[in-house]
Design a protein around this motif. Structure first.
Motif, PDB file in Angstrom:
ATOM      1  N   LEU A  72       2.815  -0.213   7.324  1.00  0.00           N
ATOM      2  CA  LEU A  72       3.622  -0.258   8.540  1.00  0.00           C
ATOM      3  C   LEU A  72       4.055   1.142   8.952  1.00  0.00           C
ATOM      4  N   ARG A  73       4.462   1.940   7.986  1.00  0.00           N
ATOM      5  CA  ARG A  73       4.859   3.315   8.303  1.00  0.00           C
ATOM      6  C   ARG A  73       3.675   4.093   8.884  1.00  0.00           C
ATOM      7  N   ALA A  74       2.478   3.852   8.344  1.00  0.00           N
ATOM      8  CA  ALA A  74       1.297   4.559   8.848  1.00  0.00           C
ATOM      9  C   ALA A  74       1.024   4.195  10.308  1.00  0.00           C
ATOM     10  N   LYS A  75       1.203   2.908  10.657  1.00  0.00           N
ATOM     11  CA  LYS A  75       1.010   2.488  12.046  1.00  0.00           C
ATOM     12  C   LYS A  75       2.016   3.172  12.969  1.00  0.00           C
ATOM     13  N   LEU A  76       3.267   3.239  12.534  1.00  0.00           N
ATOM     14  CA  LEU A  76       4.289   3.860  13.374  1.00  0.00           C
ATOM     15  C   LEU A  76       4.091   5.366  13.457  1.00  0.00           C
ATOM     16  N   ASP A  77       3.680   5.991  12.344  1.00  0.00           N
ATOM     17  CA  ASP A  77       3.392   7.419  12.375  1.00  0.00           C
ATOM     18  C   ASP A  77       2.297   7.725  13.390  1.00  0.00           C
ATOM     19  N   ALA A  78       1.275   6.856  13.419  1.00  0.00           N
ATOM     20  CA  ALA A  78       0.171   7.071  14.349  1.00  0.00           C
ATOM     21  C   ALA A  78       0.630   7.009  15.797  1.00  0.00           C
ATOM     22  N   GLN A  79       1.681   6.214  16.064  1.00  0.00           N
ATOM     23  CA  GLN A  79       2.155   6.038  17.435  1.00  0.00           C
ATOM     24  C   GLN A  79       3.189   7.074  17.849  1.00  0.00           C
ATOM     25  N   VAL A 114       9.362  -1.701  21.017  1.00  0.00           N
ATOM     26  CA  VAL A 114       8.500  -2.011  19.874  1.00  0.00           C
ATOM     27  C   VAL A 114       8.974  -3.337  19.294  1.00  0.00           C
ATOM     28  N   PHE A 115       8.071  -4.314  19.224  1.00  0.00           N
ATOM     29  CA  PHE A 115       8.415  -5.649  18.738  1.00  0.00           C
ATOM     30  C   PHE A 115       7.652  -5.918  17.451  1.00  0.00           C
ATOM     31  N   LEU A 116       8.398  -6.214  16.385  1.00  0.00           N
ATOM     32  CA  LEU A 116       7.798  -6.514  15.086  1.00  0.00           C
ATOM     33  C   LEU A 116       7.857  -8.014  14.838  1.00  0.00           C
ATOM     34  N   GLU A 117       6.729  -8.581  14.416  1.00  0.00           N
ATOM     35  CA  GLU A 117       6.711  -9.996  14.123  1.00  0.00           C
ATOM     36  C   GLU A 117       5.857 -10.265  12.894  1.00  0.00           C
ATOM     37  N   ALA A 118       5.922 -11.483  12.389  1.00  0.00           N
ATOM     38  CA  ALA A 118       5.122 -11.903  11.245  1.00  0.00           C
ATOM     39  C   ALA A 118       4.990 -13.414  11.299  1.00  0.00           C
ATOM     40  N   ILE A 167      13.263   1.085  21.884  1.00  0.00           N
ATOM     41  CA  ILE A 167      14.033  -0.075  21.457  1.00  0.00           C
ATOM     42  C   ILE A 167      13.218  -0.831  20.416  1.00  0.00           C
ATOM     43  N   ILE A 168      13.763  -0.964  19.219  1.00  0.00           N
ATOM     44  CA  ILE A 168      13.096  -1.665  18.123  1.00  0.00           C
ATOM     45  C   ILE A 168      13.701  -3.057  18.010  1.00  0.00           C
ATOM     46  N   SER A 169      12.865  -4.070  18.104  1.00  0.00           N
ATOM     47  CA  SER A 169      13.349  -5.434  17.978  1.00  0.00           C
ATOM     48  C   SER A 169      12.282  -6.269  17.288  1.00  0.00           C
ATOM     49  N   ALA A 193      10.873   0.245  10.218  1.00  0.00           N
ATOM     50  CA  ALA A 193      10.533   0.966  11.444  1.00  0.00           C
ATOM     51  C   ALA A 193      11.621   1.973  11.807  1.00  0.00           C
ATOM     52  N   ALA A 194      12.879   1.565  11.686  1.00  0.00           N
ATOM     53  CA  ALA A 194      13.989   2.462  12.003  1.00  0.00           C
ATOM     54  C   ALA A 194      13.990   3.683  11.077  1.00  0.00           C
ATOM     55  N   LYS A 195      13.772   3.453   9.783  1.00  0.00           N
ATOM     56  CA  LYS A 195      13.747   4.566   8.833  1.00  0.00           C
ATOM     57  C   LYS A 195      12.580   5.505   9.107  1.00  0.00           C
ATOM     58  N   CYS A 196      11.452   4.929   9.509  1.00  0.00           N
ATOM     59  CA  CYS A 196      10.290   5.758   9.819  1.00  0.00           C
ATOM     60  C   CYS A 196      10.573   6.689  10.989  1.00  0.00           C
ATOM     61  N   LEU A 197      11.146   6.142  12.066  1.00  0.00           N
ATOM     62  CA  LEU A 197      11.456   6.977  13.224  1.00  0.00           C
ATOM     63  C   LEU A 197      12.533   8.002  12.891  1.00  0.00           C
ATOM     64  N   GLU A 198      13.478   7.614  12.039  1.00  0.00           N
ATOM     65  CA  GLU A 198      14.500   8.568  11.617  1.00  0.00           C
ATOM     66  C   GLU A 198      13.864   9.736  10.872  1.00  0.00           C
ATOM     67  N   ASP A 199      12.878   9.442  10.028  1.00  0.00           N
ATOM     68  CA  ASP A 199      12.177  10.497   9.302  1.00  0.00           C
ATOM     69  C   ASP A 199      11.386  11.398  10.230  1.00  0.00           C
ATOM     70  N   LEU A 200      10.992  10.859  11.385  1.00  0.00           N
ATOM     71  CA  LEU A 200      10.241  11.636  12.366  1.00  0.00           C
ATOM     72  C   LEU A 200      11.151  12.424  13.306  1.00  0.00           C
ATOM     73  N   GLY A 201      12.457  12.366  13.061  1.00  0.00           N
ATOM     74  CA  GLY A 201      13.385  13.165  13.849  1.00  0.00           C
ATOM     75  C   GLY A 201      14.083  12.442  14.973  1.00  0.00           C
ATOM     76  N   TRP A 202      13.920  11.117  15.052  1.00  0.00           N
ATOM     77  CA  TRP A 202      14.607  10.353  16.089  1.00  0.00           C
ATOM     78  C   TRP A 202      16.049  10.093  15.672  1.00  0.00           C
ATOM     79  N   PHE A 203      16.931  10.008  16.651  1.00  0.00           N
ATOM     80  CA  PHE A 203      18.315   9.605  16.414  1.00  0.00           C
ATOM     81  C   PHE A 203      18.343   8.083  16.474  1.00  0.00           C
ATOM     82  N   VAL A 204      18.629   7.433  15.349  1.00  0.00           N
ATOM     83  CA  VAL A 204      18.500   5.981  15.236  1.00  0.00           C
ATOM     84  C   VAL A 204      19.875   5.326  15.182  1.00  0.00           C
TER      85      VAL A 204
END
Length: 314
Positions: free
Chosen positions: A176-183, A116-120, A35-37, A47-58
């Motif tokens: 950000l994509r690199a962090k998500l790729d690592a996870q 996964v919670f994204l903040e700034a 769950i991305i929020s 984040a959603a696009k990154c997971l989609e590129d990794l093969g997740w159904f988003v």
């Protein structure tokens, strides 16, 4: 596994998971769920696009009460939808009351899920909204900062329940994509992943830190002229730091404490932890300690990433 839907008195439709019948269970594989929020403008779309590129159904902006239904449909896909990522945000704010119930339903049926919670920072979010000349979805007739404050209050509890919190204030899209790729890029998820982050107190605490430790009790190499140009990654600075009274003992004791905490995190199903190690400027003591601490954690079976947030600052 199947879902029954019932309509409450307020008109909301709630989905409830039911145990799969024996003939259904043999042909179903319950998909993994993320769950991305997080805050608007903090990078949920990236984040959603990154997971989609990794093969997740988003699925973007799915009402939370429909999450069990989505998992059910994935389970019926005969393995074609093994990993689902759902973006939940304030556009569906009328449904947030149902999110906790949906997550409880998923837990009861052993669905592997992560939040996964994204903040700034407020400053970063205001800058991003102003750069695209769009209003914050919650600001109404007020200012952007009013919408940000309202959203933080709305998402406070969800942030506390998150498995992974990422502060994107100083990250660009690629970082950000690199962090998500690592996870998420690996085929097999480790039991626990740790980020050991050095930082300087004069630049502020890392907001995504789970644990914070202070190295300012050690003498500062900044005041040694021949060491000042170097960082804690150099052998000269590292030797100086760990030759100080209490440095090695601190490393030993804190490693033992983290091993105890890591065991508890595993029991509670927490897969990610960020350990922030601070000194005054984030260049010498915290960097040297972070390098040693990360090596100790890695040797103890924890997959560890080292980040030096402020090492390059003047």
């Amino acid at each position: 596994m199947s879902a029954e839907r019932e309509q409450r008195g307020d008109g909301a439709v709630v989905s409830t998971l039911n145990p799969a019948q024996p003939e259904e269970a043999a042909g179903t594989t319950i998909p993994e769920l993320v769950i991305i929020s997080g805050m608007s403008g903090a990078g949920r779309s990236t984040a959603a696009k990154c997971l989609e590129d990794l093969g997740w159904f988003v699925v973007d902006n799915l009402p939370p009460e429909l999450i069990p239904t989505m998992v059910e449909l994935g389970a019926r896909s005969q393995g074609n939808v093994a990993r689902i990522a759902v973006v939940v945000d304030v556009r569906g704010r009328n449904f947030f009351d149902n999110l906790k119930g949906s997550l409880a339903d998923l837990a009861a049926f052993n669905v592997a899920r992560r939040i996964v919670f994204l903040e700034a920072s407020d400053e970063a979010l205001v800058r991003r909204f102003e750069s695209v000349r769009r209003p914050h979805p919650l600001q109404g007739d007020g200012r952007i900062v009013d919408g940000i404050a309202a959203e933080r209050d709305l998402l406070r509890e969800l942030r506390g329940d998150a498995d992974l919190v990422i502060d994107t204030s100083s990250l660009n899209v690629h970082e950000l994509r690199a962090k998500l790729d690592a996870q998420f890029a690996g085929d097999e998820e480790p039991e626990l992943r740790a980020t050991v982050m050095s930082f300087g107190y004069k630049y502020g605490l890392p907001v995504d830190a789970d644990l914070v430790v202070d190295c300012r009790f050690l003498p500062n190499p900044h005041w040694v002229p021949e060491l000042r140009p170097y960082t804690g990654t150099s052998e000269e600075v590292s030797n100086y730091v760990f030759n100080q009274p209490g440095a090695k003992e601190f490393l030993d004791r804190y490693t033992e404490l983290l091993q105890l905490i890591a065991a508890g995190y595993r029991r509670e199903g927490k897969r990610y932890v960020t350990v922030a190690v601070g000194c005054t400027g984030g260049k010498h003591r915290s960097v040297a300690m972070s390098e040693k601490l990360a090596r100790r954690l890695s040797d103890g079976g924890v997959e560890t990433v080292v980040v030096h947030r402020d090492m390059g600052r003047e």
